[in-house]
Design a protein around this motif. Structure first.
Motif, PDB file in Angstrom:
ATOM      1  N   GLY A  92     -28.572  14.368 -18.409  1.00 29.70           N
ATOM      2  CA  GLY A  92     -28.483  13.400 -19.487  1.00 29.70           C
ATOM      3  C   GLY A  92     -29.347  12.189 -19.211  1.00 29.70           C
ATOM      4  N   TYR A  93     -29.743  11.492 -20.278  1.00 30.51           N
ATOM      5  CA  TYR A  93     -30.544  10.281 -20.098  1.00 30.51           C
ATOM      6  C   TYR A  93     -30.320   9.333 -21.259  1.00 30.51           C
ATOM      7  CZ  TYR A  93     -33.933  11.984 -23.574  1.00 30.51           C
ATOM      8  OH  TYR A  93     -34.534  12.412 -24.728  1.00 30.51           O
ATOM      9  N   LEU A  94     -30.650   8.083 -20.997  1.00 29.29           N
ATOM     10  CA  LEU A  94     -30.563   7.014 -21.991  1.00 29.29           C
ATOM     11  C   LEU A  94     -31.684   6.032 -21.693  1.00 29.29           C
ATOM     12  CD1 LEU A  94     -27.230   5.173 -22.908  1.00 29.29           C
ATOM     13  CD2 LEU A  94     -29.401   3.983 -22.805  1.00 29.29           C
ATOM     14  N   LEU A  95     -32.564   5.825 -22.661  1.00 32.25           N
ATOM     15  CA  LEU A  95     -33.686   4.905 -22.507  1.00 32.25           C
ATOM     16  C   LEU A  95     -33.459   3.724 -23.435  1.00 32.25           C
ATOM     17  CD1 LEU A  95     -36.593   7.536 -22.684  1.00 32.25           C
ATOM     18  CD2 LEU A  95     -35.220   6.872 -20.703  1.00 32.25           C
ATOM     19  N   TYR A  96     -33.493   2.522 -22.898  1.00 33.21           N
ATOM     20  CA  TYR A  96     -33.263   1.342 -23.734  1.00 33.21           C
ATOM     21  C   TYR A  96     -34.354   0.311 -23.484  1.00 33.21           C
ATOM     22  CZ  TYR A  96     -31.004  -0.646 -19.524  1.00 33.21           C
ATOM     23  OH  TYR A  96     -30.723  -1.094 -18.254  1.00 33.21           O
ATOM     24  N   ASN A  97     -34.714  -0.395 -24.551  1.00 33.31           N
ATOM     25  CA  ASN A  97     -35.800  -1.359 -24.452  1.00 33.31           C
ATOM     26  C   ASN A  97     -35.784  -2.227 -25.701  1.00 33.31           C
ATOM     27  OD1 ASN A  97     -38.416  -2.614 -24.170  1.00 33.31           O
ATOM     28  ND2 ASN A  97     -39.011  -0.904 -22.837  1.00 33.31           N
ATOM     29  N   ASP A 180     -33.974   6.296 -27.233  1.00 35.15           N
ATOM     30  CA  ASP A 180     -34.019   7.746 -27.016  1.00 35.15           C
ATOM     31  C   ASP A 180     -32.925   8.106 -26.031  1.00 35.15           C
ATOM     32  OD1 ASP A 180     -34.822  10.386 -27.152  1.00 35.15           O
ATOM     33  OD2 ASP A 180     -36.437  10.148 -25.688  1.00 35.15           O
ATOM     34  N   SER A 181     -32.268   9.228 -26.267  1.00 34.20           N
ATOM     35  CA  SER A 181     -31.163   9.604 -25.375  1.00 34.20           C
ATOM     36  C   SER A 181     -30.785  11.063 -25.570  1.00 34.20           C
ATOM     37  CB  SER A 181     -29.926   8.734 -25.648  1.00 34.20           C
ATOM     38  OG  SER A 181     -29.441   8.967 -26.961  1.00 34.20           O
ATOM     39  N   HIS A 182     -30.159  11.581 -24.544  1.00 39.11           N
ATOM     40  CA  HIS A 182     -29.458  12.860 -24.609  1.00 39.11           C
ATOM     41  C   HIS A 182     -28.281  12.722 -23.655  1.00 39.11           C
ATOM     42  CE1 HIS A 182     -28.525  17.140 -24.680  1.00 39.11           C
ATOM     43  NE2 HIS A 182     -28.515  17.095 -23.355  1.00 39.11           N
ATOM     44  N   GLN A 192     -22.217   7.464 -24.116  1.00 42.07           N
ATOM     45  CA  GLN A 192     -22.416   8.032 -25.447  1.00 42.07           C
ATOM     46  C   GLN A 192     -22.438   6.930 -26.503  1.00 42.07           C
ATOM     47  OE1 GLN A 192     -19.853  11.451 -26.311  1.00 42.07           O
ATOM     48  NE2 GLN A 192     -19.463  11.640 -24.121  1.00 42.07           N
ATOM     49  N   CYS A 193     -21.531   5.976 -26.350  1.00 40.91           N
ATOM     50  CA  CYS A 193     -21.409   4.869 -27.288  1.00 40.91           C
ATOM     51  C   CYS A 193     -22.690   4.029 -27.318  1.00 40.91           C
ATOM     52  CB  CYS A 193     -20.205   4.023 -26.878  1.00 40.91           C
ATOM     53  SG  CYS A 193     -19.976   2.510 -27.791  1.00 40.91           S
TER      54      CYS A 193
END
Length: 234
Positions: A92-97, A180-182, A192-193
């Motif tokens: 899983g991944y979560l990209l924030y910017n 972007d995320s999975h 997830q939130c």
């Protein structure tokens, strides 16, 4: 000597774990944490960087380029880059910017923060950084040329899976803009939130501190604050 307790604005080692999701140095060796400082643009190419981890006894000059697959960023991001191609199960991944790559635009209500979260059910990486449009959207060429001009900073920490519940809460208080995320449904609800941009603090306190423990047993203190923290607004 680097202090064991580090502030993130944001030992006992675990054995028998075959997870690939770890912070890695320029040689691909697993490290508990590292700090990278990309030098500002020079007459050369603006892609040189300094590197530090628990084994270097201070800053070293890397012989890699910031966008190289052979540098510490490329080696650390490999599970993410592989996922783009292989759709790796259990990853899983979560990209924030707050300055995301095209075609995304982050509303001003989101926090001024940038980072990468990658994990499986054993270990994970929290990579905090300062670079706009990083990483490039779903591309093997992860480094944006727009990051060359200014100096940039990165801090990577390897955590056991359990710590990402608390990390998800910190990202909630930051009100991180996930572009972007999975995040599989079996992973922490807090992640997830944030990935869905559906959660943020709705009552006081407007800040949160978290004591986080890395995979190597080192203590990190994370501070997070929401936009309403001491701003006097209704």
């Amino acid at each position: 000597m680097v202090a064991a307790r580090i502030l993130v604005s944001v030992g006992i080692f675990f054995h028998g774990c075959d997870s690939d999701v770890r912070c890695r140095d320029d040689h691909g060796v697993e490290v508990d944490w590292y700090i990278l400082y990309k030098l500002p643009n020079t007459k050369k190419d603006g892609s040189s960087y300094l590197y530090m981890d628990e084994n270097t006894n201070g800053w070293t000059v890397s012989n890699q380029k910031i966008g190289s697959s052979s540098g510490c960023l490329g080696r650390t991001l490999k599970p993410l880059l592989d996922f783009y191609v292989k759709q790796t199960e259990g990853f899983g991944y979560l990209l924030y910017n707050d300055q995301p790559p095209n075609p995304y635009v982050a509303p001003q209500s989101f926090g001024h923060s940038k980072g990468v979260v990658m994990l499986d059910r054993q270990t994970g990486v929290w990579l905090s950084h300062s670079t706009p449009k990083f990483p490039t959207y779903r591309s093997q060429n992860f480094w944006p040329e727009s990051g060359n001009a200014n100096a940039q900073a990165f801090m990577c920490i390897t955590f056991p899976y359990a710590q990402f519940e608390a990390i998800g809460l910190q990202l909630k208080y930051i009100h991180a803009y996930s572009f972007d995320s999975h995040v599989p449904q079996v992973f922490h609800m807090e992640l997830q939130c944030v990935a869905q941009r559906s959660c943020y603090p709705k009552k006081e306190p407007w800040f949160k501190e978290a004591d986080l423990t890395s995979l190597g047993g080192r203590s990190f203190l994370s501070f997070a604050k929401y936009t309403r923290f001491k701003d006097g607004k209704v």
